[in-house]
Motif scaffolding. Structure first.
Motif, PDB file in Angstrom:
ATOM      1  N   PHE A  21       0.801  -1.209   0.000  1.00 52.75           N
ATOM      2  CA  PHE A  21       0.000   0.000   0.000  1.00 52.75           C
ATOM      3  C   PHE A  21       0.840   1.267   0.000  1.00 52.75           C
ATOM      4  N   GLY A  22       2.137   1.147  -0.190  1.00 53.48           N
ATOM      5  CA  GLY A  22       2.982   2.337  -0.280  1.00 53.48           C
ATOM      6  C   GLY A  22       3.939   2.481   0.879  1.00 53.48           C
ATOM      7  N   GLU A  23       3.484   3.048   1.969  1.00 47.06           N
ATOM      8  CA  GLU A  23       4.351   3.288   3.119  1.00 47.06           C
ATOM      9  C   GLU A  23       4.803   1.962   3.739  1.00 47.06           C
ATOM     10  N   PRO A  24       6.044   1.899   4.231  1.00 45.78           N
ATOM     11  CA  PRO A  24       6.494   0.677   4.904  1.00 45.78           C
ATOM     12  C   PRO A  24       5.627   0.373   6.123  1.00 45.78           C
ATOM     13  N   LEU A  25       5.428  -0.918   6.388  1.00 47.94           N
ATOM     14  CA  LEU A  25       4.649  -1.318   7.556  1.00 47.94           C
ATOM     15  C   LEU A  25       5.366  -0.955   8.854  1.00 47.94           C
ATOM     16  N   ALA A  26       6.668  -1.144   8.843  1.00 47.45           N
ATOM     17  CA  ALA A  26       7.486  -0.866  10.021  1.00 47.45           C
ATOM     18  C   ALA A  26       8.938  -0.860   9.586  1.00 47.45           C
TER      19      ALA A  26
END
Length: 197
Positions: A35-40
């Protein structure tokens, strides 16, 4: 899995190279998301961080270790098991058939080994494993002719030991069930040698 270099893998070049590629050790490795942004961000665990494993060298007194959630702790710990095994070995010493299986003049070392084994099996200190390794009950009994008669006499001595501890009915039944099954499993010879296969 391919051993070829994979430039898209965050772990392709090892920790040092990855840290540098990601802006240093403090930057970490992003865990991608569709979804684009890193999860963590996956951070390396410093060597100095973490909880050391408790030392197992040497037994600790029962009052320094919490055994309350084990059978060992529920029945009273070391004192109860020591009583069971001591009374049991009094029975061994008084029975010529069983006593003949012990080459040692002093049954003290055998009593100590049995105590360590039973305490460990029921959730107490792991001293037996540290001093003697894996129990290997069947292997350790192979040199002896464990006949049904020897089994029954062994169980009679153990019954006296367990009775001396005055356990609750549930704990008594649990312990006795194990002792019966263990004793039956160790029989390796018929009562009459002529019945041997």
């Amino acid at each position: 899995m391919s051993s070829q270099y994979n430039p898209t893998s965050p772990f392709a070049n090892g920790p040092a190279a990855n840290d540098a590629a990601e802006g240093g050790a403090d930057g970490g490795v992003p865990i991608p998301s569709r979804f684009g942004e890193p999860l963590a961000t996956l951070q390396p665990i410093p060597v100095s961080v973490g909880r050391p494993q408790p030392s197992t060298s040497g037994p600790k007194p029962d009052d320094e270790v919490d055994y309350s959630d084990t059978f060992y702790g529920q029945v009273g710990g070391h004192e109860v098991f020591a009583k069971i095994i001591h009374v049991f070995y009094q029975g061994i010493a008084a029975d010529p058939l069983l006593r003949a299986m012990y080459a040692e003049e002093d049954l003290g070392p055998a009593e100590h080994r049995m105590l360590m084994f039973t305490e460990q099996y029921w959730g107490g200190p792991r001293t037996y494993l540290e001093e003697r390794g894996h129990p290997r009950l069947r292997m350790r009994h192979v040199p002896f002719a464990v006949t049904p008669e020897a089994r029954d006499r062994w169980l009679a001595a153990m019954r006296k030991g367990i009775d001396a501890a005055e356990l609750s009915p549930m704990h008594d039944a649990t312990l006795w069930d194990y002792m019966e099954r263990a004793a039956h499993s160790l029989v390796n010879a018929p009562s009459d040698p002529s019945q041997a296969l």
